[in-house]
Motif scaffolding. Structure first.
Motif, PDB file in Angstrom:
ATOM      1  N   ILE A   1      46.355  39.878  48.814  1.00 42.57           N
ATOM      2  CA  ILE A   1      47.144  39.057  47.880  1.00 42.57           C
ATOM      3  C   ILE A   1      46.252  38.012  47.232  1.00 42.57           C
ATOM      4  CG2 ILE A   1      48.986  37.325  47.743  1.00 42.57           C
ATOM      5  CD1 ILE A   1      50.462  39.020  49.917  1.00 42.57           C
ATOM      6  N   ARG A   2      45.438  37.349  48.037  1.00 39.74           N
ATOM      7  CA  ARG A   2      44.547  36.302  47.520  1.00 39.74           C
ATOM      8  C   ARG A   2      43.518  36.893  46.545  1.00 39.74           C
ATOM      9  NH1 ARG A   2      44.080  31.646  45.586  1.00 39.74           N
ATOM     10  NH2 ARG A   2      42.271  30.442  46.197  1.00 39.74           N
ATOM     11  N   ILE A   3      42.929  38.027  46.907  1.00 43.11           N
ATOM     12  CA  ILE A   3      41.933  38.668  46.045  1.00 43.11           C
ATOM     13  C   ILE A   3      42.559  39.061  44.716  1.00 43.11           C
ATOM     14  CG2 ILE A   3      40.559  40.784  45.766  1.00 43.11           C
ATOM     15  CD1 ILE A   3      39.951  40.535  48.819  1.00 43.11           C
ATOM     16  N   LEU A   4      43.739  39.660  44.752  1.00 44.38           N
ATOM     17  CA  LEU A   4      44.407  40.087  43.524  1.00 44.38           C
ATOM     18  C   LEU A   4      44.788  38.892  42.658  1.00 44.38           C
ATOM     19  CD1 LEU A   4      46.602  43.040  44.826  1.00 44.38           C
ATOM     20  CD2 LEU A   4      44.431  43.160  43.586  1.00 44.38           C
ATOM     21  N   ASP A   5      45.202  37.799  43.304  1.00 43.85           N
ATOM     22  CA  ASP A   5      45.520  36.585  42.558  1.00 43.85           C
ATOM     23  C   ASP A   5      44.273  36.052  41.858  1.00 43.85           C
ATOM     24  OD1 ASP A   5      47.147  34.197  41.801  1.00 43.85           O
ATOM     25  OD2 ASP A   5      45.767  33.178  43.189  1.00 43.85           O
ATOM     26  N   LEU A   6      43.177  35.983  42.578  1.00 46.53           N
ATOM     27  CA  LEU A   6      41.924  35.500  41.989  1.00 46.53           C
ATOM     28  C   LEU A   6      41.437  36.429  40.876  1.00 46.53           C
ATOM     29  CD1 LEU A   6      40.092  34.297  45.219  1.00 46.53           C
ATOM     30  CD2 LEU A   6      41.012  32.864  43.389  1.00 46.53           C
ATOM     31  N   GLN A   7      41.600  37.729  41.076  1.00 46.24           N
ATOM     32  CA  GLN A   7      41.202  38.680  40.044  1.00 46.24           C
ATOM     33  C   GLN A   7      42.057  38.482  38.789  1.00 46.24           C
ATOM     34  OE1 GLN A   7      41.974  42.849  40.806  1.00 46.24           O
ATOM     35  NE2 GLN A   7      40.206  43.441  39.552  1.00 46.24           N
TER      36      GLN A   7
END
Length: 127
Positions: A71-77
């Motif tokens: 979730i965090r990675i996708l948000d940052l992406q």
């Protein structure tokens, strides 16, 4: 809407394409990892962009990243993609402004030449 975002696949087809169980897709939806569109009959419909996102989620989880990390990675992406778009928009704006400045400078040069040619010859030679 571009073709990548057009809802094409029902949950069973999307799950097969993404290599997961349909219940996994429901879980991902509950956690906000994917948001399929819904038909008037409330059937989940997934786009090619959704399938690509699901493949990325699978890749990340297979590398040992838990769903909170995904979730965090996708948000940052997503944020990075937004900044890239903003940067592209700013570059386009700078190019348009530079073109406008060049146009105005050229116009001023032409106007100066026209004004100078209207002067009497004796005044044109003065510094």
């Amino acid at each position: 809407m571009n073709d990548r975002n057009r809802p094409l696949y029902m949950i069973s087809v999307a799950a097969e394409l993404a290599g997961v169980h349909p219940q996994t897709l429901r879980t991902y939806e509950q956690k906000g990892l994917v948001t399929p569109q819904r038909t008037s009959g409330n059937t989940r419909m997934y786009s090619q962009a959704d399938i690509e996102r699901l493949e990325l989620i699978n890749e990340l989880t297979s590398e040992g990243i838990n769903l909170a990390g995904v979730i965090r990675i996708l948000d940052l992406q997503g944020r990075l993609d937004e900044r890239d778009q903003e940067l592209d928009d700013l570059h386009k704006r700078v190019r348009r402004l530079a073109d406008r400045v060049h146009e105005l400078e050229t116009r001023e040069s032409v106007n100066s030449l026209v004004r100078a040619s209207d002067m009497p010859p004796l005044l044109r030679r003065l510094p």
